[in-house]
Structures are given as structure tokens and as C-alpha cells.
Design a protein around this motif. Structure first.
Motif, PDB file in Angstrom:
ATOM      1  N   ILE A 142       0.897  -1.306   0.054  1.00 55.91           N
ATOM      2  CA  ILE A 142       0.083  -0.078   0.107  1.00 55.91           C
ATOM      3  C   ILE A 142       1.028   1.311  -0.047  1.00 55.91           C
ATOM      4  CG2 ILE A 142      -1.824  -1.047   1.171  1.00 55.91           C
ATOM      5  CD1 ILE A 142      -1.012   0.315   3.937  1.00 55.91           C
ATOM      6  N   ALA A 143       0.261   2.495  -0.203  1.00 55.26           N
ATOM      7  CA  ALA A 143       0.899   3.757  -0.119  1.00 55.26           C
ATOM      8  C   ALA A 143       0.234   4.954   0.198  1.00 55.26           C
ATOM      9  CB  ALA A 143       1.752   3.900  -1.495  1.00 55.26           C
ATOM     10  N   ILE A 144       0.858   5.749   0.385  1.00 52.87           N
ATOM     11  CA  ILE A 144       0.155   7.216   0.812  1.00 52.87           C
ATOM     12  C   ILE A 144       0.869   7.954  -0.367  1.00 52.87           C
ATOM     13  CG2 ILE A 144      -0.096   9.225   2.217  1.00 52.87           C
ATOM     14  CD1 ILE A 144       0.175   7.489   4.490  1.00 52.87           C
ATOM     15  N   LEU A 204      -3.363  -8.376  -3.113  1.00 51.48           N
ATOM     16  CA  LEU A 204      -3.018  -8.576  -1.749  1.00 51.48           C
ATOM     17  C   LEU A 204      -3.362  -9.939  -1.489  1.00 51.48           C
ATOM     18  CD1 LEU A 204      -3.586  -5.030   0.399  1.00 51.48           C
ATOM     19  CD2 LEU A 204      -1.511  -6.157  -0.766  1.00 51.48           C
ATOM     20  N   THR A 205      -2.548 -10.466  -0.475  1.00 48.56           N
ATOM     21  CA  THR A 205      -2.983 -11.621   0.157  1.00 48.56           C
ATOM     22  C   THR A 205      -4.160 -11.451   1.087  1.00 48.56           C
ATOM     23  OG1 THR A 205      -1.278 -11.510   1.893  1.00 48.56           O
ATOM     24  CG2 THR A 205      -0.651 -12.649  -0.109  1.00 48.56           C
ATOM     25  N   VAL A 206      -4.663 -12.550   1.435  1.00 46.22           N
ATOM     26  CA  VAL A 206      -5.650 -12.580   2.391  1.00 46.22           C
ATOM     27  C   VAL A 206      -5.324 -12.043   3.817  1.00 46.22           C
ATOM     28  CG1 VAL A 206      -7.656 -13.902   3.707  1.00 46.22           C
ATOM     29  CG2 VAL A 206      -7.078 -14.303   1.298  1.00 46.22           C
ATOM     30  N   GLU A 207      -4.196 -12.482   4.241  1.00 47.25           N
ATOM     31  CA  GLU A 207      -3.544 -12.124   5.489  1.00 47.25           C
ATOM     32  C   GLU A 207      -3.260 -10.515   5.445  1.00 47.25           C
ATOM     33  OE1 GLU A 207       0.061 -13.921   8.308  1.00 47.25           O
ATOM     34  OE2 GLU A 207       0.085 -14.175   6.098  1.00 47.25           O
ATOM     35  N   LYS A 208      -2.744 -10.270   4.185  1.00 46.08           N
ATOM     36  CA  LYS A 208      -2.276  -8.852   4.046  1.00 46.08           C
ATOM     37  C   LYS A 208      -3.687  -8.003   4.136  1.00 46.08           C
ATOM     38  CE  LYS A 208       2.380  -8.869   2.689  1.00 46.08           C
ATOM     39  NZ  LYS A 208       3.496  -8.415   1.893  1.00 46.08           N
ATOM     40  N   GLU A 209      -4.730  -8.356   3.484  1.00 46.82           N
ATOM     41  CA  GLU A 209      -5.937  -7.641   3.244  1.00 46.82           C
ATOM     42  C   GLU A 209      -6.420  -7.415   4.879  1.00 46.82           C
ATOM     43  OE1 GLU A 209      -8.475  -5.457   1.338  1.00 46.82           O
ATOM     44  OE2 GLU A 209      -7.066  -6.665   0.048  1.00 46.82           O
ATOM     45  N   LEU A 210      -6.201  -8.655   5.445  1.00 45.73           N
ATOM     46  CA  LEU A 210      -6.878  -8.438   6.914  1.00 45.73           C
ATOM     47  C   LEU A 210      -5.980  -7.409   7.808  1.00 45.73           C
ATOM     48  CD1 LEU A 210      -7.335 -12.101   8.068  1.00 45.73           C
ATOM     49  CD2 LEU A 210      -9.070 -10.287   7.741  1.00 45.73           C
ATOM     50  N   ILE A 211      -4.806  -7.151   7.457  1.00 41.78           N
ATOM     51  CA  ILE A 211      -3.939  -5.910   8.295  1.00 41.78           C
ATOM     52  C   ILE A 211      -4.416  -4.763   7.813  1.00 41.78           C
ATOM     53  CG2 ILE A 211      -1.866  -5.433   8.854  1.00 41.78           C
ATOM     54  CD1 ILE A 211      -0.761  -7.951   8.168  1.00 41.78           C
ATOM     55  N   LEU A 212      -4.520  -4.672   6.480  1.00 40.19           N
ATOM     56  CA  LEU A 212      -5.142  -3.377   5.894  1.00 40.19           C
ATOM     57  C   LEU A 212      -6.295  -2.812   6.439  1.00 40.19           C
ATOM     58  CD1 LEU A 212      -4.942  -1.234   3.658  1.00 40.19           C
ATOM     59  CD2 LEU A 212      -5.747  -2.650   1.848  1.00 40.19           C
ATOM     60  N   GLN A 213      -7.323  -3.885   6.522  1.00 36.96           N
ATOM     61  CA  GLN A 213      -8.735  -3.565   7.100  1.00 36.96           C
ATOM     62  C   GLN A 213      -8.461  -2.981   8.441  1.00 36.96           C
ATOM     63  OE1 GLN A 213     -11.350  -3.217   5.246  1.00 36.96           O
ATOM     64  NE2 GLN A 213     -10.018  -3.967   3.547  1.00 36.96           N
ATOM     65  N   LYS A 214      -7.648  -3.590   9.355  1.00 33.73           N
ATOM     66  CA  LYS A 214      -7.455  -3.029  10.691  1.00 33.73           C
ATOM     67  C   LYS A 214      -6.873  -1.529  10.717  1.00 33.73           C
ATOM     68  CE  LYS A 214      -6.801  -7.179  13.177  1.00 33.73           C
ATOM     69  NZ  LYS A 214      -5.776  -8.079  13.730  1.00 33.73           N
ATOM     70  N   LEU A 215      -5.830  -1.318   9.387  1.00 31.92           N
ATOM     71  CA  LEU A 215      -5.278   0.099   9.361  1.00 31.92           C
ATOM     72  C   LEU A 215      -6.380   0.915   9.127  1.00 31.92           C
ATOM     73  CD1 LEU A 215      -2.766   1.687   9.132  1.00 31.92           C
ATOM     74  CD2 LEU A 215      -2.528   1.020   6.864  1.00 31.92           C
ATOM     75  N   LEU A 216      -7.200   0.378   7.934  1.00 32.52           N
ATOM     76  CA  LEU A 216      -8.269   1.366   7.613  1.00 32.52           C
ATOM     77  C   LEU A 216      -9.298   1.748   8.576  1.00 32.52           C
ATOM     78  CD1 LEU A 216      -8.867   2.533   4.775  1.00 32.52           C
ATOM     79  CD2 LEU A 216     -10.052   0.429   4.281  1.00 32.52           C
ATOM     80  N   PHE A 217      -9.539   0.763   9.408  1.00 37.50           N
ATOM     81  CA  PHE A 217     -10.459   1.103  10.598  1.00 37.50           C
ATOM     82  C   PHE A 217      -9.616   2.263  11.408  1.00 37.50           C
ATOM     83  CE2 PHE A 217     -11.788   0.379  15.023  1.00 37.50           C
ATOM     84  CZ  PHE A 217     -13.085   0.432  14.680  1.00 37.50           C
ATOM     85  N   ARG A 218      -8.687   2.279  11.938  1.00 32.48           N
ATOM     86  CA  ARG A 218      -8.170   3.186  12.479  1.00 32.48           C
ATOM     87  C   ARG A 218      -7.870   4.753  11.545  1.00 32.48           C
ATOM     88  NH1 ARG A 218      -2.905   0.972  15.756  1.00 32.48           N
ATOM     89  NH2 ARG A 218      -3.940  -1.165  16.672  1.00 32.48           N
TER      90      ARG A 218
END
Ligand code: AMP
Length: 285
Positions: A66-68, A189-203
Motif C-alpha cells: 500500500i502507499a500514501i 494482496l494476500t488474504v493475510e495482508k488484506e486483513l491487516i489493511l482492514q485493521k489499518l483502514l479502520f484506524r
């Protein structure tokens, strides 16, 4: 456990706000940007500090997950990445500007003219769609001085406050696109990375929501509660707490920062007193 690799600009306009956003999300990054990459103590993320213009390609290739990055750069590079959230900072417009003494007659003025820009693809695309034939001259920085030194008749440049154009005797005549920093992701993205991304996105979403809002408190006579509640655009319904003084209450709510100045006079007219406006750190819905 795998880590989500996030690319941020190594230096430049996006750097400070990008790092602040991660910090506001409670992510403690271990090292400074003099390293190429840094881990985080309390979140499965790795920060890659990269050159702004290289970032879209790195995300498309999966070097970063991902990137900003500014939306304008994704459009310019035509990169295959997915925009997942607009981040509300580094807002700018890509505009065509001409010397202020030019009598601008409309887009056809650009026919046969020389335009200096760092965004040749976006500008060319726009000109082509409007059947304008101009000569583009690509330069990587300080585009705004090009007409003054005789390098070009006009510029295609990013504008935020407009002061750089003004100082160089230029005026915007066409706006091609609006841009702001956004969070983008690689499309596979792998399923595992997608899950981390969802946590980051929530924050991130909790932080962005809070940045746009303020906590508002005021005192008012009990009989004014319905009138004042109607004025306030609230998250759900206001909190009402009794004051020690008989017949008075304290009303608490959350208000959009932009709306506050619109409603303040109405609140006072309706009988609200001692109005306090307090910043909010996070809003979790
Ligand atoms: P930098 O590498 O520091 O020049 O940052 C460039 C990025 O900052 C651009 O791709 C835009 O997304 C963003 N930006 C916001 N406002 C401006 C501006 N007035 N001029 C140039 N870049 C801007």
C-alpha cells in the motif's frame, strides 16, 4: 506473521502528514527516514521511504503493498493500483496557467503554444480530448518560472494556494483535476495482508472522522433543550446532564468543524451559554 509494506514519500510535501497520520493511528515507527525501511513496534507494518515519483510503480509491482500518494501522480503515471481512501491533506489542483497580461480567449488559445509541465501525460490527455495541438515541454521542477525565462508560453502545474503562480505573474485559466493524498493498494494482496489493511483502514477512518469534528458543550435552561437540539447536526442524539443550578442543563454533542461557525449565532440566540469546543482524537462508529 507477514507484515504490510506501506510506501511513503521519503521527503517532500506528503512526508510530514503521512507520518502524522500513522502516528495518530497509534503506530510507533522505529526509525527515521534516513533508513530505507523501518518497522513498527506495535503493528504488523513496515514503512518504506521512497521517492515520490517511484511509489505508484512499486505498489503496482507489489514491492510495496500500500502507499500514501497524491492522486495526481497515479493519474499521471496511469498506474494500476486501487484507491481505498482519500486522506484529506495535500489538496491541490492541476491547472493550466498563462502570464497575466495574456488575453485568454478560451482553450483554443493553447493551439501552437509551448506548455512547460511536470505532468505531460495528464496535460496531453486533456488537450487531445479538446482537440488542441500544443507543444509540451517536460521539466521536473520550478515549472512556474518557464514563461519568465522564455522557455514556454504557459505552464501546466499543481496549484494549492495559488501564491507561487501569483508571484510569477501567472493566472490559472483551466483546471484539469483536483487531487489530494490518498491511500492506495496493490490489486493482488494476500488474504493475510488484506486483513491487516482492514485493521489499518479502520484506524485511519476513525482518525479522519475525528479531524473533521469537534466536541461541543454548552449550558442552557431546560426549556431550551428541544430548540437547541434541533439546531445541532448530531451523531445520534445529544447528551444532557443536569447542572447543580436548578432548571439548567449541560448539553454535549459532536459537530462538524465546518458547521460550527454557521450555527454558533443560532445557539446563542436560542439561549446557550458557556459554549466550549474541544478537539476529538478518534471517532469509532
Ligand atoms: P513534492 O515531491 O514534495 O513536490 O510533492 C509532490 C506532491 O505533493 C504532488 O504529487 C501533490 O500530490 C502534492 N502537492 C500538493 N500541493 C502541491 C503544490 N502546490 N505543488 C506541488 N505538489 C503539491
Amino acid at each position: 506473521m507477514s507484515k504490510l509494506k506501506i510506501a511513503v514519500q521519503k521527503s517532500g510535501r506528503l512526508f510530514d502528514d503521512s507520518i502524522k497520520l500513522l502516528k495518530d493511528c497509534g503506530i510507533s515507527i522505529d526509525n527515521g527516514r534516513d533508513q530505507l525501511k523501518a518497522g513498527a513496534r506495535n503493528f504488523p507494518i513496515e514503512v518504506l521511504y521512497l521517492r515520490n515519483s517511484d511509489i505508484p510503480q512499486y505498489v503496482e509491482d507489489g514491492v510495496a503493498d500500500i502507499a500514501i500518494i497524491g492522486e495526481n501522480l497515479i493519474i499521471e503515471k496511469g498506474t494500476e493500483v486501487e484507491i481505498i481512501e482519500k486522506l484529506g491533506f495535500s489538496k491541490c489542483k492541476l491547472s493550466l496557467a498563462v502570464p497575466k497580461e495574456v488575453e485568454y480567449t478560451g482553450l483554443s488559445w493553447f493551439n501552437g503554444k509551448k506548455i512547460a509541465t511536470s505532468y505531460p501525460n495528464t496535460i496531453q490527455d486533456f488537450l487531445q480530448k479538446n482537440n488542441i495541438q500544443a507543444d509540451l515541454h517536460e521539466i521536473s521542477g520550478s515549472v512556474e518560472i518557464a514563461p519568465n525565462i522564455g522557455l514556454a508560453d504557459a505552464v501546466g502545474d499543481l496549484v494549492s494556494s495559488g501564491s507561487t503562480l501569483f508571484k510569477n505573474g501567472l493566472v490559472t485559466v483551466e483546471t484539469l483535476l483536483k487531487s489530494e493524498a490518498c491511500l492506495v493498494k496493490n490489486k493482488n494482496l494476500t488474504v493475510e495482508k488484506e486483513l491487516i489493511l482492514q485493521k489499518l483502514l479502520f484506524r485511519i477512518q476513525s482518525v479522519l472522522r475525528a479531524r473533521k469534528s469537534k466536541y461541543i458543550l454548552m449550558n442552557l435552561p431546560n426549556e431550551k433543550i428541544p430548540e437547541v437540539s434541533n439546531i445541532l447536526p448530531v451523531l445520534k442524539s445529544p447528551t444532557i446532564l443536569p447542572l447543580a443550578q436548578e432548571g439548567w442543563s449541560s448539553l454535549h454533542s459532536v459537530i462538524d468543524e465546518g458547521k460550527f461557525w454557521e450555527v454558533i449565532d443560532h445557539l446563542k440566540e436560542a439561549g446557550a451559554e458557556g459554549i466550549l469546543i474541544v478537539p476529538i482524537e478518534k471517532i469509532v462508529l
